[in-house]
Design a protein around this motif. Structure first.
Motif, PDB file in Angstrom:
ATOM      1  N   THR A 160       0.780  -1.125   0.159  1.00 40.67           N
ATOM      2  CA  THR A 160       0.012   0.170   0.100  1.00 40.67           C
ATOM      3  C   THR A 160       0.923   1.255  -0.002  1.00 40.67           C
ATOM      4  OG1 THR A 160      -1.773  -1.246   1.224  1.00 40.67           O
ATOM      5  CG2 THR A 160      -2.034   1.206   1.164  1.00 40.67           C
ATOM      6  N   GLY A 161       1.835   1.197   0.808  1.00 37.81           N
ATOM      7  CA  GLY A 161       2.848   2.331   0.984  1.00 37.81           C
ATOM      8  C   GLY A 161       3.480   2.608  -0.566  1.00 37.81           C
ATOM      9  N   LEU A 208       1.128   4.353  -2.770  1.00 36.00           N
ATOM     10  CA  LEU A 208       0.818   5.767  -2.490  1.00 36.00           C
ATOM     11  C   LEU A 208       1.848   6.450  -2.872  1.00 36.00           C
ATOM     12  CD1 LEU A 208      -1.021   7.467  -0.421  1.00 36.00           C
ATOM     13  CD2 LEU A 208       0.793   7.083   1.351  1.00 36.00           C
ATOM     14  N   ARG A 228      -7.816   0.131   0.965  1.00 34.98           N
ATOM     15  CA  ARG A 228      -6.711   0.305   1.852  1.00 34.98           C
ATOM     16  C   ARG A 228      -5.838   1.841   1.153  1.00 34.98           C
ATOM     17  NH1 ARG A 228      -5.115  -5.599   2.381  1.00 34.98           N
ATOM     18  NH2 ARG A 228      -3.962  -5.226   0.565  1.00 34.98           N
ATOM     19  N   LEU A 229      -5.594   1.811  -0.113  1.00 36.57           N
ATOM     20  CA  LEU A 229      -5.020   2.893  -0.744  1.00 36.57           C
ATOM     21  C   LEU A 229      -5.902   4.203  -0.698  1.00 36.57           C
ATOM     22  CD1 LEU A 229      -2.725   4.116  -2.364  1.00 36.57           C
ATOM     23  CD2 LEU A 229      -3.926   3.447  -4.299  1.00 36.57           C
ATOM     24  N   GLN A 233      -7.886   4.852   1.770  1.00 38.43           N
ATOM     25  CA  GLN A 233      -7.771   5.558   3.020  1.00 38.43           C
ATOM     26  C   GLN A 233      -6.184   6.148   3.197  1.00 38.43           C
ATOM     27  OE1 GLN A 233      -8.362   2.317   6.034  1.00 38.43           O
ATOM     28  NE2 GLN A 233      -9.230   3.831   7.385  1.00 38.43           N
ATOM     29  N   GLU A 234      -5.294   5.858   2.857  1.00 39.21           N
ATOM     30  CA  GLU A 234      -3.886   6.326   2.953  1.00 39.21           C
ATOM     31  C   GLU A 234      -4.061   7.788   2.099  1.00 39.21           C
ATOM     32  OE1 GLU A 234      -1.552   5.640   5.019  1.00 39.21           O
ATOM     33  OE2 GLU A 234      -2.877   3.982   5.591  1.00 39.21           O
ATOM     34  N   ARG A 250      -5.816  10.052   4.363  1.00 38.95           N
ATOM     35  CA  ARG A 250      -4.936  10.541   5.229  1.00 38.95           C
ATOM     36  C   ARG A 250      -4.109  11.491   5.068  1.00 38.95           C
ATOM     37  NH1 ARG A 250      -3.862   4.918   8.249  1.00 38.95           N
ATOM     38  NH2 ARG A 250      -5.946   5.222   9.061  1.00 38.95           N
ATOM     39  N   ALA A 251      -3.482  11.396   3.610  1.00 37.97           N
ATOM     40  CA  ALA A 251      -2.400  12.404   3.236  1.00 37.97           C
ATOM     41  C   ALA A 251      -2.940  13.754   2.849  1.00 37.97           C
ATOM     42  CB  ALA A 251      -1.690  11.532   2.184  1.00 37.97           C
TER      43      ALA A 251
END
Ligand code: NAD
Length: 433
Positions: free
Chosen positions: A296-297, A300, A337-338, A340-341, A344-345
């Motif tokens: 996921t990271g 992102l 999941r992505l 959400q990230e 969040r960013a």
């Protein structure tokens, strides 16, 4: 033969409908009254191609029915399948409370010989636990067998997978039980499906070993994709070159945002927990999980780089929310999941999915759900292809380019060819090429 299936989720419902299609009389049981009421009215509570028609057909023919009353269903059945959920507990181990509840209810309603079969994915030793639970909870002591018949279907092609499986695994505590279960699957003899007949604990283990292997294959190619990006190789050619070797096989060598869904994440965690409680450090599985968690990271990072570093106040258009195409299931979806990230960013995420909008909206309320692909692209800073639905393979790319604020595409499923996208005026990045 009469059978009962406890649990009308993806697995229970497909199992019930397909056995009815084989000519067996099936009663499907669930504790969820709304679900049973919907099924009695011919409505399937999730999207699975072909399932609704099959259920209607078999209900009409009188071979398939739905109830919340386990007692009558058990009484009239020779085999009772347990197909309830086995979600992750806090420590990653499988939560067997639903399995236990069903086993106790079966025990209390047993007045003659039954085979109690787990279809749910359950840890090694669950068959033995069920045997003890039933022994302790029977009102009258009657003979019974315990069996494991793990399910390998994939959501999105569940009916085809059930009707034409690569194999059927039956682990049983007696030859009689194995013979009865084999007889239930008799229509598959016509297409020469192999049967693996074994003991209960081995059958339970086959399911975890299979899922963990497939998850590992995905993490493996994702790791190779990362290295391809650094050394300038094309992971698609690498995967093709590997996959043509029959010892390796071409399946499950598609790089992407990582594995998701209701099975691989939970089953790899459960296997790690089983390893731990047996003093076995399952290093390969642990690495597969770690690689997946890193994914996921990395995805992102691709989006961040595409928009010039800062995601704050950027509008990200996302195509696909379900964990894979042809399903409305968003459990552990890499797309979510992505998303959400990204949020969040600081990004605003607009999204569209052909089947999983309601489900995704329930999990991530801040998502802006759009009516189609083009509404997603309109005034977005970047377009992210997150799930490879077929309809995303045939986008009107000119229209997409004209709708986006900047022609930026991050293709997490490698749906498009980098050279074609460049020719069309996009700045484009895929995974591992
Ligand atoms: P699901 O969450 O979609 O459905 C589970 C159903 O069980 C729900 O409808 C729930 O109401 C019902 N239930 C819970 N407790 C009950 C009880 N006491 N009596 C009757 N019904 C009860 O789950 P699923 O995706 O169908 O998965 C079921 C099992 O099959 C899991 O162990 C899973 O790991 C395994 N499995 C799933 C897949 C898949 O693709 N979904 C594939 C292979 C194996």
């Amino acid at each position: 033969m009469n059978i009962a299936v406890a649990g009308t989720g993806y697995v229970g419902l497909v199992t019930g409908a397909c056995f009815a299609e084989f000519g067996v009389h099936v009663v499907c049981v669930d504790i969820d009254e709304a679900k049973i009421a919907a099924l009695q009215a011919g409505k399937v509570p999730f999207f699975e191609p072909g399932l609704e028609e099959m259920i209607r057909r078999n209900t009409k023919a009188g071979r398939l029915s739905f109830t919340t009353e386990l007692s009558a269903a058990v009484e009239n059945s020779l085999a009772v399948f347990i197909a309830v959920g086995t979600p992750s507990d806090e420590d990653g181990s499988a939560d067997l409370s639903a399995v236990r509840n069903v086993a106790i209810a079966i025990a209390r309603n047993m007045s003659e010989y039954k085979i109690v079969v787990t279809k749910s994915t359950v840890p090694m030793g669950t068959g033995a636990m069920i045997r003890d639970l039933i022994g302790e909870n029977q009102r009258v002591p009657v003979h019974f067998d315990v069996a494991s018949n793990p399910e390998f279907l994939r959501e999105g092609s569940a009916i085809e997978d059930f009707m034409r499986p690569n194999r059927v695994v039956i682990g049983a505590s007696s030859e009689q039980a194995a013979a009865i279960l084999k007889d239930l699957y008799r229509p598959l003899n016509l297409i020469e499906v192999p049967f693996v007949i074994t003991d209960v604990v081995t059958a339970e283990m086959i399911k975890y070993a299979s899922n963990a292997f497939l998850a590992t294959k995905i993490s493996y190619i994702n790791e190779m994709a990362l290295l391809c990006e650094r050394v300038g190789a094309d992971v698609h050619q690498v995967a093709r070159g590997m996959g043509l070797d029959k010892r390796i096989g071409a399946k499950f060598l598609h790089p992407g945002p990582g594995f998701g869904g209701s099975c691989f994440p939970k089953d790899t965690q459960a296997l790690l927990a089983i390893g731990k409680s047996n003093d076995v450090d399952l290093k390969v599985i642990r690495a597969a999980v770690e690689v997946n968690e890193r994914q996921t990271g990395l995805m992102l990072q691709k989006v961040r780089q595409m928009v010039g570093g800062d995601l704050g106040d950027k509008v990200v258009g996302m195509l696909g929310l379900s964990f894979k195409p042809n399903t409305s299931d968003v459990r552990e979806s890499p797309a979510l999941r992505l998303a959400q990230e990204l949020m969040r960013a600081g990004a605003h995420v607009k999204a569209y999915d052909p089947a999983g909008m309601e489900e995704a909206g329930a999990v991530l309320q801040q998502l802006e759900l759009m009516e189609d692909e083009y509404a997603v692209a309109q005034d977005s800073d970047v377009l992210v292809l997150a799930t490879e639905w077929n309809q995303f393979r045939q986008l009107d790319l000119e229209r997409i380019r004209a709708s986006l604020r900047k022609p930026l595409v991050v293709d997490l499923r490698n749906i498009y060819e980098p050279a074609d996208m460049k020719r069309l005026g996009f700045e484009y990045v895929g995974v591992g090429r």
